[in-house]
Motif scaffolding. Structure first.
Motif, mmCIF file in Angstrom:
data_model
loop_
_atom_site.group_PDB
_atom_site.id
_atom_site.type_symbol
_atom_site.label_atom_id
_atom_site.label_comp_id
_atom_site.label_asym_id
_atom_site.label_seq_id
_atom_site.Cartn_x
_atom_site.Cartn_y
_atom_site.Cartn_z
ATOM 1 N N GLY A 1 -0.811 -7.184 -9.916
ATOM 2 C CA GLY A 1 0.632 -7.002 -10.051
ATOM 3 C C GLY A 1 1.343 -6.452 -8.840
ATOM 4 N N GLN A 2 0.802 -6.694 -7.633
ATOM 5 C CA GLN A 2 1.433 -6.155 -6.428
ATOM 6 C C GLN A 2 2.398 -7.135 -5.755
ATOM 7 O OE1 GLN A 2 1.055 -2.905 -4.820
ATOM 8 N NE2 GLN A 2 0.550 -2.550 -6.965
ATOM 9 N N TYR B 1 1.701 2.493 -3.663
ATOM 10 C CA TYR B 1 1.274 1.100 -3.809
ATOM 11 C C TYR B 1 0.577 0.567 -2.564
ATOM 12 C CZ TYR B 1 5.990 0.462 -1.788
ATOM 13 O OH TYR B 1 7.117 0.547 -1.012
ATOM 14 N N PHE C 1 10.212 -3.442 -14.437
ATOM 15 C CA PHE C 1 10.129 -4.696 -13.691
ATOM 16 C C PHE C 1 11.403 -5.513 -13.909
ATOM 17 C CE2 PHE C 1 5.361 -5.235 -12.906
ATOM 18 C CZ PHE C 1 5.535 -5.282 -11.536
ATOM 19 N N PRO D 1 5.222 -0.044 -12.481
ATOM 20 C CA PRO D 1 3.913 -0.693 -12.497
ATOM 21 C C PRO D 1 3.283 -0.917 -11.128
ATOM 22 C CG PRO D 1 5.347 -1.721 -14.111
ATOM 23 C CD PRO D 1 6.204 -0.771 -13.319
ATOM 24 N N ILE D 2 4.070 -0.995 -10.047
ATOM 25 C CA ILE D 2 3.451 -1.221 -8.733
ATOM 26 C C ILE D 2 2.738 0.016 -8.225
ATOM 27 C CG2 ILE D 2 5.161 -2.991 -8.145
ATOM 28 C CD1 ILE D 2 6.458 -1.011 -6.219
ATOM 29 N N GLN E 1 -1.076 -1.737 -13.817
ATOM 30 C CA GLN E 1 0.331 -1.968 -14.162
ATOM 31 C C GLN E 1 0.826 -1.086 -15.310
ATOM 32 O OE1 GLN E 1 1.993 -5.962 -13.874
ATOM 33 N NE2 GLN E 1 -0.052 -6.745 -13.444
ATOM 34 N N ARG F 1 5.480 1.133 -17.149
ATOM 35 C CA ARG F 1 6.579 0.176 -17.324
ATOM 36 C C ARG F 1 7.911 0.867 -17.553
ATOM 37 N NH1 ARG F 1 6.490 -5.423 -16.899
ATOM 38 N NH2 ARG F 1 4.338 -5.956 -16.391
#
Length: 465
Positions: free
Chosen positions: A92-93, A205, A413, A430-431, A436, A439
């Motif tokens: 999820g990056q 991240y 997101f 999440p990042i 992830q 949220r």
């Protein structure tokens, strides 16, 4: 004098409390104030010192007396997210690339990437240092400055580390292209693809991208917004999983901004040393304490800790000057640095040396610490004012980012995508997680010059919520 200084102190305190002077404002110089009011210099200094004792002023060496940033209005801190700890690949990056591209778009309000606005950086001093380096070392700057890097820069960094209670010989430092490369070299030196790395959760991240690129698995350890990584959770994880390395940011972690207590640091170092697990310390925000007290380093407790840092958050991200103190992995790191990109650019190394040597770096730190404290306070107050009730906010003790837990069933997101469509960049929660999580969380960068444009952006975000 007693009555006169107290009268002046009371009058100025009333002005500050009434908003006549704002956080970060500089009070009139001692001589000017004395002439204006027909008082002695000693009386004015005593009054200013009284205001300092009351917590209303702070002194910035060779700069003057400034109104101290007020503590932000109380808000509940974000909760600690605890889930089953299990090593996992990073996912999820992809959103990060959009975030980085937005950082270079002047049409976008930059609240996402943790990149200081130019107004927070000593751009004039940097320009002069680069010019001097180019003129003074014409032949040298045209050549490679092979690993471990410019010796004079390493000497100055060694002195600064010594001042922080950390003895690292200049020969035991390797200059890198920022802290990101230092972290990459550190992890490459102590792990192999498929290995498990314990990390803070949430975490920066950029570290997750390094872990992903090296084919490692991340083991997320719950992290307290006040004291850092949970040592109880880490101990449990170490007993269950074959952890090959641990990466922490003990001083003003990103995104939480927490400062690990000294007793906590000692226990962490001892725990990993007993198991012979390499400990990698990211100290990129260590010089940005709001209290002006430089916190201790894990490296100062054990020479085998691998220390990574840079001047990207303090002096200039564009210079790309970082460093690593690799301990017993020195030879391996030097070789990998050479294989990766031969050398770090020469001119920036010599320019940073000049800024350290002539005192510009320290003078800049004395100013910018207060600027960041004020920026964080102002952003926090605005979030409390505009965002929905129930928004929870971290209370960083240094750095320039805040971590928000958003109320209700919010998907950060989706919020980030809608915000970007309105010309506003934020960093969705999440990042900051390999799996992830987060949220309902987001990070905001406060290293921006406050303006009606910034305020309108926060109002728009609140509307989206």
């Amino acid at each position: 004098m007693d009555i006169l200084y107290r009268k002046l102190a009371d009058e100025l305190a009333s002005l500050i409390n009434a908003g006549g002077f704002q956080s970060g404002d500089r009070l009139p110089g001692v001589r000017n104030q004395a002439q204006l009011r027909g008082l002695s210099i000693a009386t004015v200094i005593t009054a200013y010192r009284q205001l300092e004792d009351w917590g209303l002023l702070e002194v910035r060496n060779r700069s003057g007396f400034y109104v101290k940033a007020k503590p932000a209005v109380a808000a509940a801190p974000p909760r600690i997210v605890v889930t089953t700890m299990r090593p996992a690949p990073v996912t999820g990056q992809d959103m990060v690339l959009q975030l980085i591209k937005a950082a270079n778009d002047p049409a976008v309000v930059q609240l996402g990437a943790a990149v200081p606005a130019a107004e927070f950086l000593p751009t004039r001093a940097i320009e002069q240092a680069l010019t001097k380096a180019a003129r003074q070392y014409r032949v040298r700057t045209a050549n490679y400055e092979f690993s471990p890097g410019a010796p004079e820069l390493r000497r100055h960094l060694s002195r600064r580390l010594a001042d922080a209670g950390c003895a690292v010989h200049p020969d035991n430092l390797v200059i890198t292209n920022g802290c990101q490369e230092a972290l990459t070299l550190a992890l490459r030196a102590v792990t192999s693809p498929g290995d498990v790395v314990a990390i803070e959760s949430p975490t920066f991240y950029g570290l997750l991208q390094v872990i992903e690129s090296l084919g490692l698995e991340a083991l997320e350890i719950p992290t307290n917004p006040h004291s850092g990584m949970s040592l109880e959770a880490l101990e449990l994880a170490l007993s269950r999983w074959p952890v090959k390395a641990c990466v922490v940011t003990p001083n003003f972690s990103n995104p939480l901004g927490c400062l690990m207590p000294d007793a906590h640091k000692q226990k962490l170092v001892a725990m990993l040393k007993a198991r012979d697990i390499p400990l990698i310390e990211d100290d990129i925000y260590g010089d940005l304490s709001f209290s002006h007290a430089r916190p201790s380093l894990l490296k100062g407790l054990d020479d085998n800790v691998i220390l990574c840092s840079s001047i990207s958050k303090t002096l200039s991200p564009g210079l790309r000057v970082g460093w690593i103190a690799p301990g017993r992995y020195q030879d391996k790191v030097e070789y990998m640095k050479y294989v990766l990109n031969l050398a770090t650019t020469t001119i920036p190394q010599l320019a940073v040396t000049e800024l350290l040597e002539n005192g510009q770096y320290e003078r800049h730190l004395r100013r910018v610490r207060g600027d960041y404290a004020q920026a964080v306070t102002r952003m926090t107050e605005a979030v409390i004012h505009y965002f929905p009730e129930g928004t929870k906010i971290s209370r960083p003790e240094g750095g320039f980012v805040i971590w928000l837990e958003l109320p209700g069933d919010v998907d950060s997101f989706a919020l980030a995508r809608k915000a970007l469509a309105q010309g506003i960049s934020i960093a969705p929660g999440p990042i900051f997680s390999a799996s992830q999580k987060y949220r309902q969380f987001t990070r905001l960068s406060c290293a921006c010059v406050w303006s009606s444009r910034i305020e309108r952006a926060l109002v728009s975000l609140a509307g989206l919520l």
